[in-house]
Design an enzyme around this catalytic site. Structure first.
Site, short mmCIF file in Angstrom:
data_model
loop_
_atom_site.label_atom_id
_atom_site.label_comp_id
_atom_site.label_asym_id
_atom_site.label_seq_id
_atom_site.Cartn_x
_atom_site.Cartn_y
_atom_site.Cartn_z
N LYS A 99 0.84 -1.19 0.00
CA LYS A 99 0.00 0.00 0.00
C LYS A 99 0.88 1.25 0.00
CE LYS A 99 -3.44 0.27 2.69
NZ LYS A 99 -4.05 1.00 1.57
N GLU A 108 -2.73 4.96 7.35
CA GLU A 108 -3.52 3.76 7.06
C GLU A 108 -3.16 2.64 8.02
OE1 GLU A 108 -4.21 4.54 2.29
OE2 GLU A 108 -2.54 3.30 2.91
C1 5RP Z 1 -3.04 4.92 -0.52
C2 5RP Z 1 -3.21 3.46 -0.74
C3 5RP Z 1 -4.29 3.02 -1.64
O1 5RP Z 1 -5.11 2.13 -0.96
C4 5RP Z 1 -3.70 2.33 -2.84
O2 5RP Z 1 -2.75 3.20 -3.43
C5 5RP Z 1 -4.77 1.96 -3.86
O3 5RP Z 1 -5.30 3.11 -4.40
P1 5RP Z 1 -6.44 3.11 -5.51
O4 5RP Z 1 -7.69 2.66 -4.85
O5 5RP Z 1 -6.48 4.57 -5.96
O6 5RP Z 1 -6.02 2.20 -6.63
O7 5RP Z 1 -2.51 2.65 -0.20
O8 5RP Z 1 -1.94 5.20 0.28
#
Ligand code: 5RP
Length: 227
Positions: A99, A108
């Site tokens: 992530k 997160e």
């Molecule tokens: C943000 C994250 C998001 O969950 C990850 O990048 C996925 O993003 P998206 O739903 O835009 O594809 O970890 O820090």
């Protein structure tokens, strides 16, 4: 043939349907960050009276939640939550995740740590056999950037600073390609242990509990250990 954004929309709605039966007027719901989560928040707004408030993992999600009339509660006032809902950049069959594509990995991981269960919502382009094709985001204290980068290179990685990006915590992000991620939890612990690292984008020590994965055939559910 559904587009990726249609799949994100489908999984966002499926996530609302999934968590709704667990919510009570006293519930706090943990909310992640990203384009999939934005759609989740939009779909959740129709049910804002079914729960008390959200705990948010970024300024971005906080603004969206509040804009839709969903209260956001300070994490320091929350002891435990049942569910945290978030996207991922990669997820494997054991529900280990990478992530941080949106740069919100630290908050997160903090909000997820206060939740009993992590519901990961992705389209099936994110499901991989082995993590590592997506460069691993690592948040660092600015003064430690080069020191951490040297240690990541010693592990075989190629860290690149995310240009013009500062996290909600005032940190920088190194996006690390080329790592061989054989044991995601061991690598997560090793990177977390480098002085100056705020957070590593591997979520493997505490993987997702359940993943909803949207594909052309519909949304399927993958459950982790104990679920
Ligand atoms: C943000 C994250 C998001 O969950 C990850 O990048 C996925 O993003 P998206 O739903 O835009 O594809 O970890 O820090």
């Amino acid at each position: 043939m559904y587009t990726q954004s249609e799949l994100k929309q489908q999984v966002a709605q499926a996530a609302v349907d999934y968590v709704l039966p667990f919510l009570t007027p006293d519930s706090i719901l943990g909310v992640g960050t990203g384009s999939t989560v934005d759609l989740f928040i939009d779909a959740l707004a129709a049910h804002k009276h079914a729960f008390k408030a959200a705990a948010s993992s970024s300024e971005r999600s906080t603004a969206r939640l509040q804009g839709l009339g969903i209260e956001v509660q300070d994490l320091n006032t929350i002891e435990r939550m049942d569910w945290y809902v978030d996207g991922a950049d990669e997820i494997d069959a054991a529900l280990n995740m990478t992530k941080g594509g949106g740069g919100a990995l630290t908050r997160e991981k903090i909000v997820a740590s206060v939740s009993d269960k992590f519901l990961c919502i992705v389209d099936d382009s994110k499901l991989v056999e082995r993590l590592g094709a997506f460069p691993l985001p690592v948040e660092v204290i600015p003064m430690a950037k080069n020191a951490v980068a040297r240690q990541l290179r010693a592990l075989g990685g190629n860290p690149v600073e995310r240009t013009g990006f500062v996290t909600d915590n005032g940190g920088l992000i190194l996006d690390v390609s080329g790592l061989s991620i054989e044991d995601p939890a061991a690598l997560e612990a090793r990177i977390n242990n480098m002085p100056g690292v705020v957070c590593c984008g591997l979520f493997a020590i505490a993987p997702a509990s359940v993943a909803l994965i949207a594909g052309q055939q519909g949304v399927r559910t993958l459950s982790g250990n104990g679920f």
